[in-house]
Design a protein around this motif. Structure first.
Motif, PDB file in Angstrom:
ATOM      1  N   CYS A  40       0.984  -1.258  -0.099  1.00 47.73           N
ATOM      2  CA  CYS A  40      -0.175  -0.047  -0.002  1.00 47.73           C
ATOM      3  C   CYS A  40       0.905   1.279   0.185  1.00 47.73           C
ATOM      4  CB  CYS A  40      -1.025  -0.017   1.083  1.00 47.73           C
ATOM      5  SG  CYS A  40      -0.406   0.284   2.828  1.00 47.73           S
ATOM      6  N   ASP A  91      -3.299  -7.630   4.753  1.00 51.45           N
ATOM      7  CA  ASP A  91      -3.616  -6.522   4.293  1.00 51.45           C
ATOM      8  C   ASP A  91      -2.879  -5.475   5.145  1.00 51.45           C
ATOM      9  OD1 ASP A  91      -4.727  -4.661   2.475  1.00 51.45           O
ATOM     10  OD2 ASP A  91      -6.779  -5.030   3.249  1.00 51.45           O
ATOM     11  N   LEU A  93      -2.964  -0.625   5.474  1.00 50.92           N
ATOM     12  CA  LEU A  93      -3.407   0.544   4.905  1.00 50.92           C
ATOM     13  C   LEU A  93      -2.742   1.817   5.862  1.00 50.92           C
ATOM     14  CD1 LEU A  93      -5.980   2.133   6.554  1.00 50.92           C
ATOM     15  CD2 LEU A  93      -7.182   0.039   5.858  1.00 50.92           C
TER      16      LEU A  93
END
Length: 173
Positions: A40, A91, A93
């Motif tokens: 990211c 994941d 972010l």
């Protein structure tokens, strides 16, 4: 605009929108990174984060490179590496306003980290409130025992050195 791809070899490749390879990155940190599983950037594309199968988060500063990718002085600098989870990161972010990195792992945990230092704030579902203003406390999750490592050297992994002579025994030495 650029495209970034993460690979099992720990390599990140940056591509132009036309499909031309612009840069290859390999982590420089002392911890073996393993296959990359998540990527990211911040909204200004100055910071690039990668998550690994071993639970590490690696942060690069890509701002000067993207300003002028043709200038060799504008390198991508690996700045920070920390262990975020004991298992694979699936994941991540960056939350710009609070300067927080959110990571998720296959172990089912979602954790908060300070984006610039890698300091641990806590996990979703904890009883206490997140204290995002205090970055001086060095605490770690129960399954992680490595503090964030600041990378002070530039990565030299991608430079290929040409050997002029093969190894030979020098009897005089």
């Amino acid at each position: 605009p650029i495209l970034a791809s993460a690979h099992e070899s720990s390599c990140i490749r940056l591509w132009s929108i036309q499909g031309n390879l612009m840069k290859e990155l390999l982590p420089f940190s002392e911890h073996p990174s393993g296959p990359l599983t998540a990527l990211c950037t911040d909204i200004f594309t100055k910071i690039l984060l990668a998550g690994t199968k071993e639970g590490h988060i690696i942060r690069w500063n890509i701002a000067s490179f993207l300003e002028d990718s043709q200038n060799r002085k504008n390198e991508i600098k690996e700045e920070l590496c920390w262990r975020a989870h004991a298992t694979e990161v699936v994941d991540l972010l960056i939350e710009e306003e609070q300067k927080v990195v959110v990571t998720a792992s296959i172990d089912g945990s979602v954790r908060l980290w300070h984006a610039m230092t890698g300091y641990y704030f806590g996990y979703f579902g904890q009883a206490r409130k997140f204290e995002l203003s205090d970055t001086s406390r060095l605490i770690l999750p129960s399954d992680v025992n490595d503090f964030p490592a600041i990378i002070k050297e530039e990565s030299k992994h991608m430079e290929k050195k040409k050997v002029k002579y093969p190894l030979m025994l020098d009897r005089d030495k």
